[in-house]
Design a protein around this motif. Structure first.
Motif, mmCIF file in Angstrom:
data_model
loop_
_atom_site.group_PDB
_atom_site.id
_atom_site.type_symbol
_atom_site.label_atom_id
_atom_site.label_comp_id
_atom_site.label_asym_id
_atom_site.label_seq_id
_atom_site.Cartn_x
_atom_site.Cartn_y
_atom_site.Cartn_z
ATOM 1 N N ALA A 1 -48.037 104.187 36.641
ATOM 2 C CA ALA A 1 -49.335 103.594 36.172
ATOM 3 C C ALA A 1 -50.609 104.475 36.696
ATOM 4 O O ALA A 1 -51.490 104.351 36.021
ATOM 5 N N MET A 2 -50.545 104.869 37.644
ATOM 6 C CA MET A 2 -51.673 105.840 38.273
ATOM 7 C C MET A 2 -51.744 107.128 37.531
ATOM 8 O O MET A 2 -52.583 108.079 37.584
ATOM 9 N N GLY A 3 -50.643 107.512 36.778
ATOM 10 C CA GLY A 3 -50.565 108.833 36.117
ATOM 11 C C GLY A 3 -50.316 110.012 37.072
ATOM 12 O O GLY A 3 -50.239 111.254 36.892
ATOM 13 N N ARG A 4 -49.526 109.622 38.222
ATOM 14 C CA ARG A 4 -49.072 110.645 39.489
ATOM 15 C C ARG A 4 -47.580 110.796 39.453
ATOM 16 O O ARG A 4 -47.189 111.254 40.207
ATOM 17 N N LEU A 5 -46.887 110.210 38.356
ATOM 18 C CA LEU A 5 -45.470 110.245 38.555
ATOM 19 C C LEU A 5 -45.082 111.582 37.931
ATOM 20 O O LEU A 5 -44.469 111.526 36.771
ATOM 21 N N GLN A 6 -45.024 112.512 38.747
ATOM 22 C CA GLN A 6 -44.731 113.762 38.076
ATOM 23 C C GLN A 6 -43.800 114.791 39.095
ATOM 24 O O GLN A 6 -44.059 114.497 40.331
ATOM 25 N N ALA A 7 -42.848 115.319 38.412
ATOM 26 C CA ALA A 7 -41.717 115.658 39.277
ATOM 27 C C ALA A 7 -42.395 116.792 40.386
ATOM 28 O O ALA A 7 -42.063 116.689 41.743
ATOM 29 N N PRO A 8 -43.373 117.879 40.167
ATOM 30 C CA PRO A 8 -43.756 118.575 41.275
ATOM 31 C C PRO A 8 -44.410 117.835 42.268
ATOM 32 O O PRO A 8 -44.485 118.323 43.544
ATOM 33 N N LEU A 9 -44.988 116.630 41.860
ATOM 34 C CA LEU A 9 -45.609 116.057 42.914
ATOM 35 C C LEU A 9 -44.710 115.042 43.967
ATOM 36 O O LEU A 9 -44.603 114.995 45.218
ATOM 37 N N ILE A 10 -43.613 114.572 43.268
ATOM 38 C CA ILE A 10 -42.749 113.741 43.978
ATOM 39 C C ILE A 10 -41.655 114.233 44.646
ATOM 40 O O ILE A 10 -41.049 113.960 45.630
ATOM 41 N N VAL A 11 -41.185 115.402 44.186
ATOM 42 C CA VAL A 11 -40.080 116.350 44.717
ATOM 43 C C VAL A 11 -40.553 117.766 44.579
ATOM 44 O O VAL A 11 -40.145 118.498 43.679
ATOM 45 N N PRO A 12 -41.463 118.230 45.353
ATOM 46 C CA PRO A 12 -42.118 119.561 45.297
ATOM 47 C C PRO A 12 -40.847 120.650 45.351
ATOM 48 O O PRO A 12 -39.988 120.641 46.259
ATOM 49 N N GLY A 13 -41.115 121.584 44.518
ATOM 50 C CA GLY A 13 -40.168 122.769 44.410
ATOM 51 C C GLY A 13 -38.828 122.348 43.572
ATOM 52 O O GLY A 13 -38.061 123.310 43.190
ATOM 53 N N ALA A 14 -38.878 121.011 43.048
ATOM 54 C CA ALA A 14 -37.431 120.873 42.376
ATOM 55 C C ALA A 14 -37.384 121.239 40.803
ATOM 56 O O ALA A 14 -36.505 121.766 40.153
ATOM 57 N N VAL A 15 -38.837 121.246 40.246
ATOM 58 C CA VAL A 15 -38.929 121.477 38.831
ATOM 59 C C VAL A 15 -40.202 122.296 38.638
ATOM 60 O O VAL A 15 -41.239 121.937 39.362
ATOM 61 N N THR A 16 -40.046 123.376 37.731
ATOM 62 C CA THR A 16 -41.193 124.116 37.603
ATOM 63 C C THR A 16 -41.894 123.594 36.041
ATOM 64 O O THR A 16 -41.163 123.273 35.312
ATOM 65 N N PRO A 17 -43.196 123.234 36.371
ATOM 66 C CA PRO A 17 -43.833 122.463 35.002
ATOM 67 C C PRO A 17 -43.671 123.519 33.848
ATOM 68 O O PRO A 17 -43.817 124.457 33.988
ATOM 69 N N VAL A 18 -43.445 122.919 32.886
ATOM 70 C CA VAL A 18 -43.118 123.631 31.475
ATOM 71 C C VAL A 18 -44.471 123.562 30.866
ATOM 72 O O VAL A 18 -44.877 122.447 30.450
ATOM 73 N N ASP A 19 -44.989 124.804 30.148
ATOM 74 C CA ASP A 19 -45.982 124.711 29.457
ATOM 75 C C ASP A 19 -45.522 124.870 27.952
ATOM 76 O O ASP A 19 -44.946 125.638 27.555
ATOM 77 N N PRO A 20 -45.918 123.785 27.442
ATOM 78 C CA PRO A 20 -45.201 123.598 26.022
ATOM 79 C C PRO A 20 -45.828 124.289 25.063
ATOM 80 O O PRO A 20 -45.370 124.975 24.013
ATOM 81 N N LEU A 21 -46.856 125.176 25.627
ATOM 82 C CA LEU A 21 -47.879 126.034 24.526
ATOM 83 C C LEU A 21 -47.454 127.490 24.727
ATOM 84 O O LEU A 21 -48.208 128.273 24.481
ATOM 85 N N ARG A 22 -46.527 127.809 25.629
ATOM 86 C CA ARG A 22 -46.287 129.104 26.316
ATOM 87 C C ARG A 22 -45.973 130.060 25.008
ATOM 88 O O ARG A 22 -46.337 131.388 25.277
ATOM 89 N N ARG A 23 -45.768 129.592 23.989
ATOM 90 C CA ARG A 23 -45.168 130.240 22.811
ATOM 91 C C ARG A 23 -46.296 130.428 21.813
ATOM 92 O O ARG A 23 -45.938 130.891 20.568
ATOM 93 N N ALA A 24 -47.350 129.737 22.077
ATOM 94 C CA ALA A 24 -48.097 129.563 21.083
ATOM 95 C C ALA A 24 -48.753 130.820 20.518
ATOM 96 O O ALA A 24 -49.264 131.767 21.403
ATOM 97 N N GLY A 25 -49.033 130.993 19.157
ATOM 98 C CA GLY A 25 -49.404 132.438 18.716
ATOM 99 C C GLY A 25 -50.958 132.266 18.616
ATOM 100 O O GLY A 25 -51.465 131.742 19.462
#
Length: 511
Positions: A421-445
């Motif tokens: 609800a606070m917008g803080r339920l993110q994998a890198p925050l609750i389990v540091p190092g478990a998940v590398t954030p994915v940039d959905p626009l990494r292939r954008a031209g």
């Protein structure tokens, strides 16, 4: 030599046997989240949506041009002319033609720049929807993970209860054989024993359902699960939770971007009444004869075109009303989103803290029920307690242990829900190092247009399209003013839209 080989083979066999006998390591919550991030179809689809939104930005920027087109044609002509009954003139041949045309938008009264801003707001909305999907996936994983561990413990408690009652049933049967227990004692014990078997069956069924939900959320069935890690980032006060949600909640942020998008589209609709300026050029080469290319005509044309709508049967004014009301809707829905988010934060905060207050009492109840059961059995042997007293203590022990396990699971789920609800339920925050954030626009031209040229034309259009970035002031009396972000300037908080070519922006002139 042979002995060395035999020793090596024996060592390998022993090592293999040890490896086979060694239990597999328990899966952690971090590993479950990582698996969901890699495989969840809904999450992968949301990432694709953000790349779609980015492509829309490129399309709207590309509308600034320049546009260059080339056309080439070879025209075959075969003609016959009857000059008199005996003379026929026939001519045939191929004559090529070439056309090169170019156009460049110079000014649109803010129409194109507003559409670019709308597309950029669409990217922001898609990103927030991606964050919302990530949080939902993460919530589902945590809920399933906690449910499996909870139900595993409840099955173990039910088995302990069944074993306890089976021993009690044996004791009562032996005492009945010695005529120290009555038939009523035996029937009471049989009743609780049958009930315990039914409760174990239900607990095992619930565990099977939780395992299925885990497989749906994570992408594979659960094995042994390690204890949940402590969640970090929980607020100290409800006011801090409100402030974090106002800044980070993806639903609320998405509502802001949706309002920005419809506001920009309303500006674009208003700008359709204004003039647009473009430059056009053309280079043509045509043959003077339709039968050959021996003689040619070359032409170079350049012009600046001013377009200004005078009358469109009310189409432009109708579109302005449509987009203005759409923005009014999104402005109101922004207030509703804020209400919903604050309500969710308050409920999760209350449930979390209520459960935390209750947990020590449940733990004390488990300890007291364990001691009471042991004491009741001993007193039963001495004749100071009845069989029903022992069975009641066994029931209290079962209920206390069950309540404690369920409260522990609920505390973790409420904590995760509050972070979401606070917008803080993110994998890198609750389990540091478990998940590398994915940039959905990494292939954008490329983002569209010509670097430098497009930016300059956007700046020119931006000068007349009004302030499309400032947040809108809330009109909801249910939300305390001090909890809101800085409001937009008063000119943007009234619902008015800048107009081009006359009018105040609050009424719609006929076009």
């Amino acid at each position: 030599m042979i002995r060395s080989i035999r020793a090596a083979l024996l060592a390998g066999v022993v090592a293999g046997a040890v490896a086979i006998a060694a239990p597999a390591p328990a899966e952690t919550l971090a590993e479950a989240i990582a698996a969901a991030y890699d495989r969840n179809p809904e999450l992968l689809a949301a990432r694709a949506d953000t790349r779609v939104a980015d492509a829309v930005v490129a399309q709207t920027r590309s509308a600034y041009g320049p546009n260059l087109n080339v056309a080439a044609a070879g025209i075959y002509t075969d003609s016959r002319v009857q000059l008199d009954p005996e003379i026929t003139l026939r001519q045939k041949g191929v004559a090529p033609s070439y056309d090169l045309t170019a156009s460049q938008v110079l000014f649109t009264s803010g129409r194109l720049s507003a559409r670019v801003r709308a597309a950029q707001a669409g990217v922001g909305l898609a990103r927030e929807q991606l964050r919302q999907t990530e949080q939902q996936v993460l919530t589902d994983v945590i809920t399933a993970y906690v449910a499996v561990r909870r139900d595993q413990q409840l099955v173990a408690i039910s088995r302990d209860n069944l074993a306890l009652l089976e021993r009690q049933n044996g004791d009562v049967s032996e005492r009945a054989r010695m005529r120290e227990a009555t038939m009523t004692d035996r029937e009471q014990t049989a009743n609780r024993l049958a009930l315990a078997r039914g409760q174990l069956a239900e607990a095992e069924g619930q565990l099977a359902a939780s395992r299925s939900a885990y497989a749906a959320a994570v992408g594979h069935p659960p094995g042994d699960l390690a204890p949940e890690p402590a969640l970090i980032g929980l607020p100290a006060t409800l006011e801090a939770a409100y402030a974090a949600a106002e800044e980070n909640n993806p639903t609320l942020a998405g509502a802001r971007f949706r309002e920005l998008q419809s506001r920009a589209l309303a500006h674009a609709a208003a700008a359709e009444r204004g003039p647009s300026v473009s430059a056009e050029g053309a280079v043509t080469r045509n043959s003077t004869s339709p039968y050959n290319n021996q003689l040619r005509t070359d032409q170079v044309l350049g012009r600046v075109v001013l377009n200004m709508p005078i009358y469109s049967g009310g189409q432009i004014s109708a579109r302005m009303r449509e987009t203005r009301e759409a923005n009014e809707r999104d402005w109101r829905l922004l207030d509703q989103a804020r209400r919903d988010v604050r309500d969710l934060v308050a409920r999760m905060w209350t449930l979390l803290n209520t459960t935390r207050i209750a947990l020590p009492s449940y733990r004390q109840a488990v300890d007291a029920a364990g001691r009471a059961f042991s004491g009741a059995r001993e007193q039963e042997r001495l004749g100071d307690r009845t069989t029903l007293d022992v069975l009641d203590q066994a029931r209290d022990l079962l209920q206390s242990r069950t309540a404690f396990v369920q409260a522990e699971a609920s505390e973790y789920r409420y904590a995760a829900a509050l972070l979401a609800a606070m917008g803080r339920l993110q994998a890198p925050l609750i389990v540091p190092g478990a998940v590398t954030p994915v940039d959905p626009l990494r292939r954008a031209g490329r983002r569209g247009g010509v670097p430098g040229v497009t930016d300059g034309l956007l700046a020119l259009d931006n000068a007349v399209d009004g302030n499309l970035k400032a947040p809108r002031a809330s009109r909801d009396p249910a939300i305390p003013v001090h909890d809101l972000p800085a409001a937009a300037p008063a000119s943007n908080a009234t619902g008015a839209y800048p107009s081009t070519g006359g009018g105040t922006g609050t009424t719609t002139p006929q076009d």
